[in-house]
Structures are given as structure tokens and as C-alpha cells.
Design a protein around this motif. Structure first.
Motif, PDB file in Angstrom:
ATOM      1  N   ALA A 282      -4.373  19.441  -9.426  1.00 42.08           N
ATOM      2  CA  ALA A 282      -4.441  20.850  -9.010  1.00 42.08           C
ATOM      3  C   ALA A 282      -3.090  21.535  -9.180  1.00 42.08           C
ATOM      4  O   ALA A 282      -3.023  22.693  -9.601  1.00 42.08           O
ATOM      5  N   LEU A 283      -2.006  20.831  -8.863  1.00 42.41           N
ATOM      6  CA  LEU A 283      -0.671  21.411  -9.049  1.00 42.41           C
ATOM      7  C   LEU A 283      -0.372  21.651 -10.524  1.00 42.41           C
ATOM      8  O   LEU A 283       0.242  22.645 -10.893  1.00 42.41           O
ATOM      9  N   GLY A 284      -0.807  20.724 -11.377  1.00 43.82           N
ATOM     10  CA  GLY A 284      -0.637  20.922 -12.810  1.00 43.82           C
ATOM     11  C   GLY A 284      -1.382  22.158 -13.294  1.00 43.82           C
ATOM     12  O   GLY A 284      -0.860  22.938 -14.094  1.00 43.82           O
ATOM     13  N   GLN A 285      -2.599  22.367 -12.782  1.00 44.32           N
ATOM     14  CA  GLN A 285      -3.372  23.552 -13.148  1.00 44.32           C
ATOM     15  C   GLN A 285      -2.729  24.818 -12.593  1.00 44.32           C
ATOM     16  O   GLN A 285      -2.711  25.851 -13.257  1.00 44.32           O
ATOM     17  N   ARG A 286      -2.192  24.729 -11.373  1.00 39.88           N
ATOM     18  CA  ARG A 286      -1.516  25.889 -10.779  1.00 39.88           C
ATOM     19  C   ARG A 286      -0.294  26.280 -11.604  1.00 39.88           C
ATOM     20  O   ARG A 286      -0.046  27.453 -11.846  1.00 39.88           O
ATOM     21  N   ALA A 287       0.477  25.265 -12.038  1.00 36.19           N
ATOM     22  CA  ALA A 287       1.652  25.544 -12.862  1.00 36.19           C
ATOM     23  C   ALA A 287       1.239  26.199 -14.175  1.00 36.19           C
ATOM     24  O   ALA A 287       1.898  27.125 -14.647  1.00 36.19           O
ATOM     25  N   ALA A 288       0.130  25.747 -14.760  1.00 40.81           N
ATOM     26  CA  ALA A 288      -0.352  26.351 -16.006  1.00 40.81           C
ATOM     27  C   ALA A 288      -0.724  27.812 -15.786  1.00 40.81           C
ATOM     28  O   ALA A 288      -0.391  28.670 -16.599  1.00 40.81           O
ATOM     29  N   LYS A 289      -1.399  28.124 -14.670  1.00 41.43           N
ATOM     30  CA  LYS A 289      -1.770  29.515 -14.383  1.00 41.43           C
ATOM     31  C   LYS A 289      -0.535  30.384 -14.174  1.00 41.43           C
ATOM     32  O   LYS A 289      -0.486  31.521 -14.618  1.00 41.43           O
ATOM     33  N   ILE A 290       0.459  29.833 -13.499  1.00 36.62           N
ATOM     34  CA  ILE A 290       1.681  30.598 -13.244  1.00 36.62           C
ATOM     35  C   ILE A 290       2.414  30.878 -14.544  1.00 36.62           C
ATOM     36  O   ILE A 290       2.901  31.974 -14.779  1.00 36.62           O
ATOM     37  N   VAL A 291       2.480  29.887 -15.429  1.00 36.06           N
ATOM     38  CA  VAL A 291       3.182  30.055 -16.701  1.00 36.06           C
ATOM     39  C   VAL A 291       2.433  31.033 -17.601  1.00 36.06           C
ATOM     40  O   VAL A 291       3.039  31.874 -18.249  1.00 36.06           O
ATOM     41  N   GLU A 292       1.110  30.945 -17.613  1.00 34.75           N
ATOM     42  CA  GLU A 292       0.328  31.808 -18.507  1.00 34.75           C
ATOM     43  C   GLU A 292       0.272  33.252 -18.025  1.00 34.75           C
ATOM     44  O   GLU A 292       0.299  34.172 -18.820  1.00 34.75           O
ATOM     45  N   GLY A 293       0.170  33.472 -16.715  1.00 34.78           N
ATOM     46  CA  GLY A 293       0.062  34.843 -16.211  1.00 34.78           C
ATOM     47  C   GLY A 293       1.035  35.085 -15.089  1.00 34.78           C
ATOM     48  O   GLY A 293       0.688  35.675 -14.083  1.00 34.78           O
ATOM     49  N   GLY A 294       2.245  34.603 -15.262  1.00 35.29           N
ATOM     50  CA  GLY A 294       3.244  34.541 -14.219  1.00 35.29           C
ATOM     51  C   GLY A 294       3.525  35.791 -13.435  1.00 35.29           C
ATOM     52  O   GLY A 294       3.438  35.798 -12.212  1.00 35.29           O
ATOM     53  N   GLU A 295       3.889  36.882 -14.093  1.00 30.77           N
ATOM     54  CA  GLU A 295       4.312  38.068 -13.359  1.00 30.77           C
ATOM     55  C   GLU A 295       3.183  38.620 -12.493  1.00 30.77           C
ATOM     56  O   GLU A 295       3.397  38.982 -11.350  1.00 30.77           O
TER      57      GLU A 295
END
Length: 157
Positions: A59-72
Motif C-alpha cells: 500500500a505504501l508503494g502504491q501511495r508513493a506512486a500516486k504522490i509521484v504521478e499526481g503530486g501537487e
């Protein structure tokens, strides 16, 4: 159990709290459905803890991916930050500047290391795929060096 979870993940307190509560909920549900565990109680407990740790790292890996892809957009939507949201909000300026000069793998590793204080072996598990502890260490070194250069924390040579 908390120490075991910490030594297996090195996650911050709030993540360990979540894993621990999920473990106890899972054990409670098992007792409701199947009755008492007469044998192998300790083995069952460690199996559940391991399963919940794997789920949390994924889940943390997926969260990091979401943050990187749509961070702002994600970071700007934080209205009332808790400890996790605050650490992510603190990363927002660095993520904005690093986005164009680092790979997605480096950014994901950077988010997990800086926001969740995770160590390289656990970041590799969270990211999955071909990630290894060594490749994560290299990615973190490059991302941190670029962050330091972009923010002027390190004198340019």
C-alpha cells in the motif's frame, strides 16, 4: 508485537499502529468465525503479522506512486494534516523541483525514505518488481544529491 513490526519494517509509529490494529482485527475475526485457536497460536500470530506487513508495504508503494504521478494536486488537498500528511506536505517543494530531473523510481524511493523514514530493504519490498536494496540506495543517493544541489544545501564543486 510492536517491536517485531518495527524491526521488520522500520516504519513510523502511526504506520506501526495501523498494522497492529489490523493484526488484532484479523485475529478477532478469526476467533469469531472459527473459535479458539488451541494449537499454533504463536505461529498464526506471526503469519498474520507478516501478511499485514506485506499488505502495508504494498500500500505504501502504491501511495508513493500516486504522490509521484499526481503530486501537487494530492499534496495541495491536505486540509488538516496529521503526521503522515505533514511529512508529505514538507516534501512538496522538493518533489516539485525533483520531478523533471529524476526518474520515477528515484522519486518513489525518495518519498518512502523521506516521508515514512523507511530503510532501503523495506523500500525495495514496497516498490516490488526488480527493486533491490542496492538499487534503492543508489536511487536515494542520486535523488538526495539532486535535492541538495537544487536547494543550495551543498556547495557546488
Amino acid at each position: 508485537m510492536r517491536r517485531f513490526i518495527y524491526f521488520r519494517t522500520s516504519l513510523p509509529k502511526w504506520e506501526i499502529d495501523d498494522i497492529e490494529s489490523e493484526v488484532w482485527e484479523s485475529i478477532y475475526r478469526r476467533l469469531l468465525l472459527s473459535g479458539p485457536l488451541e494449537q499454533f497460536v504463536e505461529r498464526y500470530l506471526f503469519m498474520v503479522v507478516g501478511q499485514k506487513i506485506r499488505e502495508r508495504l504494498a500500500a505504501l508503494g502504491q501511495r508513493a506512486a500516486k504522490i509521484v504521478e499526481g503530486g501537487e494536486e494530492i499534496l495541495e488537498r491536505i486540509a488538516c494534516p496529521g503526521p503522515e500528511e505533514q511529512s508529505l506536505a514538507d516534501l512538496a517543494p522538493a518533489l516539485k523541483r525533483l520531478r523533471g530531473s529524476t526518474s520515477i523510481f528515484q522519486l518513489r524511493a525518495f518519498v518512502l525514505a523521506e516521508a515514512y523514514d523507511m530503510k532501503a530493504p523495506y523500500i525495495a519490498k514496497a516498490l516490488g518488481g526488480t527493486a533491490t536494496a542496492g538499487s534503492v540506495r543508489d536511487a536515494l543517493r542520486h535523488a538526495r544529491r539532486k535535492r541538495d544541489l537544487l536547494f543550495g544545501d551543498v556547495a557546488e564543486e
